[in-house]
Design an enzyme around this catalytic site. Structure first.
Site, PDB file in Angstrom:
ATOM      1  N   ASP A  42      -0.048  -4.810   0.496  1.00  0.00           N
ATOM      2  CA  ASP A  42      -0.831  -3.654  -0.110  1.00  0.00           C
ATOM      3  C   ASP A  42      -1.083  -3.900  -1.435  1.00  0.00           C
ATOM      4  OD1 ASP A  42      -1.698  -1.027  -0.128  1.00  0.00           O
ATOM      5  OD2 ASP A  42       0.047  -0.034   0.703  1.00  0.00           O
ATOM      6  N   ASP A  43      -2.287  -3.440  -2.040  1.00  0.00           N
ATOM      7  CA  ASP A  43      -2.697  -3.564  -3.420  1.00  0.00           C
ATOM      8  C   ASP A  43      -2.538  -4.745  -4.148  1.00  0.00           C
ATOM      9  OD1 ASP A  43      -3.104  -0.881  -3.018  1.00  0.00           O
ATOM     10  OD2 ASP A  43      -2.172  -0.206  -4.727  1.00  0.00           O
ATOM     11  N   CYS A  82      -7.317   1.906   0.693  1.00  0.00           N
ATOM     12  CA  CYS A  82      -6.554   1.459   1.843  1.00  0.00           C
ATOM     13  C   CYS A  82      -6.933   1.855   3.193  1.00  0.00           C
ATOM     14  CB  CYS A  82      -5.086   1.143   1.580  1.00  0.00           C
ATOM     15  SG  CYS A  82      -4.157   2.846   1.265  1.00  0.00           S
ATOM     16  N   HIS A 141      -3.329   3.124   7.808  1.00  0.00           N
ATOM     17  CA  HIS A 141      -3.065   3.740   6.585  1.00  0.00           C
ATOM     18  C   HIS A 141      -1.760   4.111   6.193  1.00  0.00           C
ATOM     19  CE1 HIS A 141      -3.732   6.229   3.120  1.00  0.00           C
ATOM     20  NE2 HIS A 141      -3.397   7.507   3.899  1.00  0.00           N
ATOM     21  N   ASP A 316      -5.265  -5.428   1.058  1.00  0.00           N
ATOM     22  CA  ASP A 316      -6.289  -4.506   1.860  1.00  0.00           C
ATOM     23  C   ASP A 316      -7.564  -4.226   0.589  1.00  0.00           C
ATOM     24  OD1 ASP A 316      -4.510  -3.425   0.135  1.00  0.00           O
ATOM     25  OD2 ASP A 316      -4.148  -1.612   1.484  1.00  0.00           O
ATOM     26  N   HIS A 317      -7.190  -4.719  -0.546  1.00  0.00           N
ATOM     27  CA  HIS A 317      -8.311  -4.708  -1.554  1.00  0.00           C
ATOM     28  C   HIS A 317      -7.752  -5.342  -2.700  1.00  0.00           C
ATOM     29  CE1 HIS A 317      -5.710  -1.378  -2.416  1.00  0.00           C
ATOM     30  NE2 HIS A 317      -6.119  -0.720  -1.252  1.00  0.00           N
TER      31      HIS A 317
END
Length: 487
Positions: A42-43, A82, A141, A316-317
């Site tokens: 994540d992130d 996300c 999510h 995710d990004h």
């Protein structure tokens, strides 16, 4: 009938026969089809060793995986948030198709619109073709959609553990905070997720598996035990590139879309002497989650599945750590869309690096092709197999990131073109401006370049779905409200 079709068409027959015959069918299926282990972080931006995004990063385990597979240096998320990014990856449909532009409850994804309702989640597709599916942590999510995996190991609520009081940033609208906490790795949810995956990998499975681990860090709060901070001494840290007048040449809508009143700004971080502390905390969080990746990789290497398992790792990004005056994702600039993507095929031939622009939307068709499964005609991504075979093969495609209806970024080998719903534009030439400090969209010499890049913009821009929401700023709050009013 070929052997692959025979195996899948025999599934129903096998379950109706004697136990010995069923075992034989499952054994053959297990032998023929590779396993997939997918790790989601994540992130996570490009601050990992294989991408060289930060000089002080320490990611020995992600580096180890990179040495066995293909590293995509120009990979981008379908959305810089996300909820829509993960919904896009798991359905194989772009945000501009489903209308999921903001966050969405896991169980609401398929009710977003007609096209979303036809989608088959990536895990469901593997399950329909004979695979055992298992997951732990944050995959969609929040958790996973009900029934989307055979076995789900759970996720603790939120992004804790949290200290008794916030350490640095006291706005309750965000998890953003940083500092050493708790005392031990064993208190971290990601540690538990890694142990769960390791146990799964030590278990006998009589079918090929599709297994997913969704790790939370380095999502805020940047709280991990002190030992991870100690790996990144403050006096050795480099700060990201920053230009005070960076946003002077972007359109007003770019500022509205990326406004984040709950987040610290770079100016605040400088004035309060916190910028290095924030960078240190993010790096510490990455090193911690890298250790969790190591736990899983060790378990795989020591298991019976080591020689027949594809491993995929992605974030995710991206994430901005002071660039563009932001400490967040939620933007269409490079730092917010670019993310790690590493694919190690079942039979790895060693490290490869591809600089071609790809999207995480491409994961779905790539993984099912890698495993010899039939094509899903609903997929909107592209199979990356040609780049796995020849990493810098001819590739006439671009990566597209969407943040709200008609707001898109197009990334090629050299350029980033951003087009907003009011027609405003940004264009950056990475050959001369890798930090995206100079918007050259209005310069005549780039007219032909812009015309070509416009051709990559989505032809469909679905209405904002009423099941999707984001209230991070007035721009998106208004879009969310209008969608609900039209429901």
């Amino acid at each position: 009938m070929d052997r692959r079709k025979f195996l899948f068409s025999s599934a129903g027959l096998a379950t109706a026969t004697l136990a010995g015959c069923e075992f034989n069918w499952l054994a053959q299926l297990k032998k023929e089809y590779p396993n997939v282990l997918m790790l989601i972080i994540d992130d996570l931006n490009d601050w990992i060793g294989p991408l060289g995004g930060h000089a002080n990063t320490k990611t020995p385990n992600i580096d180890r995986l990179a040495n066995m597979g293909t590293v995509f240096t120009n990979a981008h998320a379908p959305a810089p948030l996300c909820g829509p990014s993960r919904a896009s990856i798991m359905t194989g449909l772009a945000p501009s198709t489903t209308g999921i532009y903001g966050h969405v409850e896991d169980n609401d994804i398929k009710s977003a619109n007609d096209k979303a309702s036809q989608s088959i989640f990536l895990s469901e597709y593997f399950n329909q073709h004979g695979y055992y599916t298992a997951a732990v942590g944050k995959v969609f999510h929040k958790k996973v959609a009900d029934g989307s995996f055979d076995n789900y190991g759970g996720r603790q609520k939120g992004f804790g553990p949290y200290p008794p009081e916030r350490m640095k940033w006291h706005d309750p609208r965000t998890n953003t905070d940083w500092g050493a906490f708790p005392e031990s790795d064993q208190q971290m949810p990601d540690f538990e997720s890694a142990q769960w995956l390791a146990k799964q990998l030590s278990t006998e499975h009589n079918k090929p598996f599709f297994m997913v681990g969704g790790f939370l860090r380095p999502h805020v709060p940047w709280h991990v035990p002190q030992k991870w901070f100690d790996m990144h001494p403050l006096d050795e840290l480099e700060l990201p590139p920053y230009f005070k007048g960076d946003l002077n040449d972007v359109p007003d809508i770019a500022k509205a879309v990326t406004e984040l009143p709950m987040m610290p700004t770079t100016e605040w971080a400088i004035e309060n002497d916190e910028w290095k502390n924030m960078v240190q905390a993010y790096l510490a969080s990455i090193s911690f989650v890298d250790s969790c990746v190591g736990t899983v990789l060790d378990a795989l290497e020591n298991s019976q599945y080591a020689e027949n398992t594809a491993v995929v790792l992605w974030g995710d990004h991206g994430y901005q750590l002071g660039e563009k005056s932001k400490f967040a994702k939620m933007a269409l600039w490079e730092r917010a869309t670019r993310t790690p993507l590493i694919i190690k095929p079942p039979k790895s031939s060693g490290k490869q690096v591809s600089n071609r622009p790809v999207s995480l939307l491409d994961l779905y068709p790539t993984l099912i092709k890698m495993c010899g499964l039939p094509e899903n005609p609903l997929n909107q991504g592209r199979d990356l197999s040609p780049l796995l075979n020849k990493p810098n093969a001819q590739w006439e495609h671009a990566a597209v990131t969407t943040y709200g209806p008609n707001n898109h970024a197009v990334k090629t080998d050299r350029y980033r073109y951003i087009r907003y719903e009011d027609g405003s534009e940004e264009l950056y030439d990475h050959e001369n401006d890798k930090n995206e400090w100079n918007n050259v969209a209005s310069k005549n010499e780039y007219k032909t370049v812009k015309e070509r890049l416009i051709g990559f913009l989505p032809k469909e821009n679905a209405k904002w779905s009423a099941v999707s929401n984001y209230n991070g700023n007035p721009y998106f709050s208004e879009l969310t409200k209008k969608a609900l009013m039209k429901e």
